[in-house]
Design a protein around this motif. Structure first.
Motif, PDB file in Angstrom:
ATOM      1  N   ALA A  18       0.866  -1.173   0.000  1.00 40.61           N
ATOM      2  CA  ALA A  18       0.000   0.000   0.000  1.00 40.61           C
ATOM      3  C   ALA A  18       0.905   1.226   0.000  1.00 40.61           C
ATOM      4  CB  ALA A  18      -0.895   0.001   1.223  1.00 40.61           C
ATOM      5  N   LYS A  19       0.868   1.996  -1.083  1.00 45.40           N
ATOM      6  CA  LYS A  19       1.665   3.217  -1.189  1.00 45.40           C
ATOM      7  C   LYS A  19       0.715   4.396  -1.021  1.00 45.40           C
ATOM      8  CE  LYS A  19       5.550   1.447  -3.812  1.00 45.40           C
ATOM      9  NZ  LYS A  19       6.460   1.629  -4.964  1.00 45.40           N
ATOM     10  N   LEU A  20       0.779   5.034   0.144  1.00 47.44           N
ATOM     11  CA  LEU A  20      -0.208   6.032   0.517  1.00 47.44           C
ATOM     12  C   LEU A  20       0.414   7.421   0.628  1.00 47.44           C
ATOM     13  CD1 LEU A  20      -2.033   4.000   3.325  1.00 47.44           C
ATOM     14  CD2 LEU A  20      -2.689   4.208   0.914  1.00 47.44           C
ATOM     15  N   ASN A  21      -0.256   8.406   0.063  1.00 50.67           N
ATOM     16  CA  ASN A  21       0.134   9.789   0.277  1.00 50.67           C
ATOM     17  C   ASN A  21      -0.332  10.234   1.656  1.00 50.67           C
ATOM     18  OD1 ASN A  21       1.081   9.871  -2.414  1.00 50.67           O
ATOM     19  ND2 ASN A  21      -0.974  10.354  -3.161  1.00 50.67           N
ATOM     20  N   ALA A  22       0.282  11.276   2.205  1.00 55.50           N
ATOM     21  CA  ALA A  22      -0.123  11.780   3.512  1.00 55.50           C
ATOM     22  C   ALA A  22      -1.628  12.037   3.528  1.00 55.50           C
ATOM     23  CB  ALA A  22       0.646  13.055   3.840  1.00 55.50           C
ATOM     24  N   GLY A  23      -2.303  11.475   4.510  1.00 50.09           N
ATOM     25  CA  GLY A  23      -3.755  11.596   4.595  1.00 50.09           C
ATOM     26  C   GLY A  23      -4.513  10.555   3.807  1.00 50.09           C
ATOM     27  N   GLY A  24      -3.799   9.773   2.987  1.00 48.89           N
ATOM     28  CA  GLY A  24      -4.435   8.731   2.182  1.00 48.89           C
ATOM     29  C   GLY A  24      -4.894   7.565   3.036  1.00 48.89           C
ATOM     30  N   LYS A  25      -5.923   6.881   2.561  1.00 48.27           N
ATOM     31  CA  LYS A  25      -6.516   5.786   3.335  1.00 48.27           C
ATOM     32  C   LYS A  25      -6.864   4.635   2.404  1.00 48.27           C
ATOM     33  CE  LYS A  25     -10.134   5.224   6.871  1.00 48.27           C
ATOM     34  NZ  LYS A  25     -11.208   5.939   7.617  1.00 48.27           N
ATOM     35  N   ALA A  26      -6.614   3.417   2.868  1.00 43.78           N
ATOM     36  CA  ALA A  26      -6.970   2.221   2.098  1.00 43.78           C
ATOM     37  C   ALA A  26      -7.667   1.226   3.010  1.00 43.78           C
ATOM     38  CB  ALA A  26      -5.726   1.584   1.486  1.00 43.78           C
ATOM     39  N   SER A  27      -8.664   0.546   2.469  1.00 41.63           N
ATOM     40  CA  SER A  27      -9.388  -0.476   3.218  1.00 41.63           C
ATOM     41  C   SER A  27      -9.068  -1.851   2.634  1.00 41.63           C
ATOM     42  CB  SER A  27     -10.899  -0.222   3.149  1.00 41.63           C
ATOM     43  OG  SER A  27     -11.223   1.012   3.747  1.00 41.63           O
ATOM     44  N   PHE A  28      -8.995  -2.840   3.502  1.00 41.01           N
ATOM     45  CA  PHE A  28      -8.662  -4.205   3.092  1.00 41.01           C
ATOM     46  C   PHE A  28      -9.664  -5.170   3.693  1.00 41.01           C
ATOM     47  CE2 PHE A  28      -4.837  -1.699   3.067  1.00 41.01           C
ATOM     48  CZ  PHE A  28      -4.212  -2.060   1.889  1.00 41.01           C
ATOM     49  N   SER A  29      -9.890  -6.283   3.000  1.00 42.22           N
ATOM     50  CA  SER A  29     -10.790  -7.311   3.501  1.00 42.22           C
ATOM     51  C   SER A  29     -10.241  -8.683   3.142  1.00 42.22           C
ATOM     52  CB  SER A  29     -12.189  -7.137   2.903  1.00 42.22           C
ATOM     53  OG  SER A  29     -13.073  -8.124   3.403  1.00 42.22           O
ATOM     54  N   PHE A  30     -10.006  -9.505   4.162  1.00 45.67           N
ATOM     55  CA  PHE A  30      -9.523 -10.871   3.976  1.00 45.67           C
ATOM     56  C   PHE A  30     -10.341 -11.796   4.870  1.00 45.67           C
ATOM     57  CE2 PHE A  30      -5.685  -8.133   3.450  1.00 45.67           C
ATOM     58  CZ  PHE A  30      -5.481  -8.353   2.092  1.00 45.67           C
ATOM     59  N   PRO A  31     -10.472 -13.084   4.501  1.00 43.57           N
ATOM     60  CA  PRO A  31     -11.241 -14.007   5.334  1.00 43.57           C
ATOM     61  C   PRO A  31     -10.764 -14.021   6.788  1.00 43.57           C
ATOM     62  CG  PRO A  31     -10.755 -15.011   3.213  1.00 43.57           C
ATOM     63  CD  PRO A  31      -9.984 -13.726   3.256  1.00 43.57           C
ATOM     64  N   ALA A  32     -11.698 -14.192   7.704  1.00 41.72           N
ATOM     65  CA  ALA A  32     -11.397 -14.107   9.138  1.00 41.72           C
ATOM     66  C   ALA A  32     -10.324 -15.105   9.567  1.00 41.72           C
ATOM     67  CB  ALA A  32     -12.674 -14.322   9.947  1.00 41.72           C
ATOM     68  N   ASN A  33     -10.311 -16.295   8.959  1.00 42.42           N
ATOM     69  CA  ASN A  33      -9.368 -17.326   9.396  1.00 42.42           C
ATOM     70  C   ASN A  33      -7.973 -17.162   8.804  1.00 42.42           C
ATOM     71  OD1 ASN A  33     -10.403 -18.183   6.771  1.00 42.42           O
ATOM     72  ND2 ASN A  33      -9.328 -20.104   7.147  1.00 42.42           N
ATOM     73  N   TYR A  34      -7.800 -16.263   7.836  1.00 40.73           N
ATOM     74  CA  TYR A  34      -6.480 -16.060   7.233  1.00 40.73           C
ATOM     75  C   TYR A  34      -5.558 -15.391   8.254  1.00 40.73           C
ATOM     76  CZ  TYR A  34      -7.815 -17.125   2.360  1.00 40.73           C
ATOM     77  OH  TYR A  34      -8.213 -17.739   1.201  1.00 40.73           O
ATOM     78  N   ASN A  35      -4.308 -15.823   8.288  1.00 35.91           N
ATOM     79  CA  ASN A  35      -3.310 -15.143   9.110  1.00 35.91           C
ATOM     80  C   ASN A  35      -2.884 -13.878   8.376  1.00 35.91           C
ATOM     81  OD1 ASN A  35      -3.291 -16.947  11.287  1.00 35.91           O
ATOM     82  ND2 ASN A  35      -1.949 -18.357  10.186  1.00 35.91           N
ATOM     83  N   THR A  36      -3.065 -12.739   9.047  1.00 37.74           N
ATOM     84  CA  THR A  36      -2.941 -11.443   8.394  1.00 37.74           C
ATOM     85  C   THR A  36      -2.040 -10.525   9.208  1.00 37.74           C
ATOM     86  OG1 THR A  36      -5.166 -11.679   7.470  1.00 37.74           O
ATOM     87  CG2 THR A  36      -4.252  -9.455   7.529  1.00 37.74           C
ATOM     88  N   ALA A  37      -1.174  -9.779   8.513  1.00 37.60           N
ATOM     89  CA  ALA A  37      -0.241  -8.876   9.180  1.00 37.60           C
ATOM     90  C   ALA A  37       0.131  -7.753   8.231  1.00 37.60           C
ATOM     91  CB  ALA A  37       1.013  -9.633   9.628  1.00 37.60           C
ATOM     92  N   ALA A  38       0.795  -6.740   8.783  1.00 38.99           N
ATOM     93  CA  ALA A  38       1.275  -5.606   7.981  1.00 38.99           C
ATOM     94  C   ALA A  38       2.602  -5.145   8.558  1.00 38.99           C
ATOM     95  CB  ALA A  38       0.254  -4.471   7.998  1.00 38.99           C
ATOM     96  N   LEU A  39       3.485  -4.674   7.681  1.00 34.86           N
ATOM     97  CA  LEU A  39       4.779  -4.142   8.085  1.00 34.86           C
ATOM     98  C   LEU A  39       4.926  -2.746   7.486  1.00 34.86           C
ATOM     99  CD1 LEU A  39       7.626  -4.516   9.362  1.00 34.86           C
ATOM    100  CD2 LEU A  39       8.349  -5.532   7.194  1.00 34.86           C
ATOM    101  N   VAL A  40       5.181  -1.772   8.357  1.00 39.02           N
ATOM    102  CA  VAL A  40       5.313  -0.392   7.892  1.00 39.02           C
ATOM    103  C   VAL A  40       6.741  -0.180   7.392  1.00 39.02           C
ATOM    104  CG1 VAL A  40       5.083   2.050   8.468  1.00 39.02           C
ATOM    105  CG2 VAL A  40       3.570   0.361   9.551  1.00 39.02           C
ATOM    106  N   ILE A  41       6.872  -0.048   6.092  1.00 36.25           N
ATOM    107  CA  ILE A  41       8.170   0.077   5.430  1.00 36.25           C
ATOM    108  C   ILE A  41       8.659   1.521   5.447  1.00 36.25           C
ATOM    109  CG2 ILE A  41       9.381  -0.230   3.220  1.00 36.25           C
ATOM    110  CD1 ILE A  41       8.563  -2.891   4.490  1.00 36.25           C
ATOM    111  N   GLU A  42       7.738   2.428   5.274  1.00 35.47           N
ATOM    112  CA  GLU A  42       8.078   3.845   5.145  1.00 35.47           C
ATOM    113  C   GLU A  42       6.978   4.663   5.793  1.00 35.47           C
ATOM    114  OE1 GLU A  42      10.744   6.575   3.992  1.00 35.47           O
ATOM    115  OE2 GLU A  42      10.854   4.767   2.752  1.00 35.47           O
ATOM    116  N   GLY A  43       7.361   5.737   6.507  1.00 35.09           N
ATOM    117  CA  GLY A  43       6.385   6.653   7.063  1.00 35.09           C
ATOM    118  C   GLY A  43       5.720   6.111   8.321  1.00 35.09           C
TER     119      GLY A  43
END
Length: 291
Positions: free
Chosen positions: A189-214
Motif C-alpha cells: 500500500a503506497k499512501l500519500n499523507a492523509g491517504g486511506k486504504a481499506s482491506f478485507s480478507f477471510p477471518a481465518n487467514y493469518n494477516t499482518a502488515a509491516l510499515v516500510i516507510e512513514g
C-alpha cells in the motif's frame, strides 16, 4: 463493519547479519514470539530496514546454500540484489521488484548485492519472506518467478490518496501476477499523507502488515515506521491511514493446517523428512551451483 482487530503491534528488535549482505530484524519466527504455525503460510520474515552499505570490492551477500519444502520471496525497496539457483533461475531485482523462488523438492541458491551496487554502496532495504508449501507440493519441481515492478497490478485509490501494488492474490477483484500454491495475498500500500486504504480478507487467514516507510494509523491505532502489525483471526476488514507519505506491506494467507518440522534451510512435515532432505543434499540431488 466486520472489523479485523489488532492483536499486537510489534517493534523491531535487534539486528543480525545473514551472510554479510543482509542486516535484518527477524519478525517471524523467533524474537517476536510469532511461531511458524501461528503465521502459516508465512513461516519466516526477515526485514532489512534502511541501512547504508559502504562501497566494497568484496561481493557482499550469502553464498551457495540449500532449501527444500517452501518458497523464498524477496521484495526490494532500496538497493539491488542478484540471485542464481541450481534450477537455472536467476536475475537482478531493484527497487520495487520481487523474486519468488520455489525451492519445493530441493534447490541450491545464492544471493549477492548486484555488482554495480556493491561497488558504489548505498541505501539498502529489503524484505525476505518464507512461504510454506503443503505436503503434496513439497515434492514439486523448483521454479523461479521474476516479478518486476512493471509486472505488478496497480490499483489507484480514490481522491489521489495513493495506490496498491499487488504482488500476489487479490485486491478489490484485481489480481497480482505471482503464482501461489495456496491462497496468499501480498501487496504494497503506497499512501500519500492523509491517504486511506481499506482491506478485507477471510477471518481465518493469518494477516499482518509491516510499515516500510512513514507512519500510519491501522484501525485508528498509531503504528510507526518499521513496526509489524498482527491481526486477530476474527473479523475481515481493516483500514490503513497514512499520517505522512507511507509504504505498508500487507500479507494475508490461508493457514496450511499440517505439521511443521523445520531445521535450518529445510521445512518439512516430519523429522524423517528432514533427515531425508539432508541426505538428498549430501548426495548432490539438489544440483550444482558455483559460489
Amino acid at each position: 463493519m466486520n472489523t479485523k482487530k489488532i492483536e499486537a503491534v510489534i517493534a523491531p528488535q535487534g539486528t543480525h547479519f545473514v551472510g554479510d549482505g543482509f542486516r535484518v530484524h527477524n519478525f517471524i519466527p523467533g524474537i517476536s514470539g510469532l511461531s511458524m504455525q501461528r503465521m502459516s503460510p508465512f513461516i519466516m520474515l526477515d526485514y532489512n530496514s534502511k541501512f547504508v552499505f559502504p562501497p566494497s570490492e568484496h561481493l557482499k551477500g550469502v553464498g551457495v546454500h540449500p532449501h527444500k519444502g517452501f518458497e523464498t520471496v524477496t521484495i526490494a525497496y532500496k538497493g539491488r540484489v542478484a540471485h542464481h539457483d541450481s534450477s537455472g533461475g536467476g536475475g537482478v531485482i531493484g527497487e520495487g521488484d520481487v523474486q519468488w523462488m520455489t525451492a519445493a523438492s530441493g534447490v541450491l541458491h545464492k544471493e549477492y548485492h548486484e555488482e554495480s551496487f556493491n561497488r558504489t554502496g548505498g541505501e539498502f532495504q529489503m524484505v525476505q519472506l518464507w512461504v510454506n508449501l503443503p505436503a503434496k507440493d513439497k515434492k514439486a519441481d523448483p521454479k523461479y518467478q521474476a516479478i518486476t515492478n512493471a509486472d505488478m497490478t496497480k490499483v489507484d485509490l480514490p481522491d489521489h490518496s495513493g495506490s496498491i501494488e499487488i504482488i500476489a492474490g487479490n485486491y478489490n477483484e484485481h489480481k497480482g501476477p505471482a503464482f501461489t500454491f495456496t491462497p496468499v495475498n501480498l501487496m504494497n500500500a503506497k499512501l500519500n499523507a492523509g491517504g486511506k486504504a481499506s482491506f478485507s480478507f477471510p477471518a481465518n487467514y493469518n494477516t499482518a502488515a509491516l510499515v516500510i516507510e512513514g507512519n500510519v494509523k491501522v484501525n485508528g491505532v498509531d503504528v510507526p515506521t518499521d513496526n509489524f502489525v498482527l491481526f486477530e483471526n476474527n473479523g475481515e476488514e481493516f483500514t490503513v491511514e497514512a499520517t505522512e507519505d507511507a509504504i505498508v506491506l500487507i500479507m494475508s494467507g490461508e493457514p496450511i493446517n499440517e505439521p511443521i518440522f523445520a531445521h535450518g534451510p529445510f521445512v518439512m512435515n516430519t523429522r524423517e523428512e528432514i533427515i531425508q532432505a539432508f541426505d538428498d543434499f549430501n548426495r548432490g540431488k539438489f544440483g550444482t551451483l558455483q559460489d
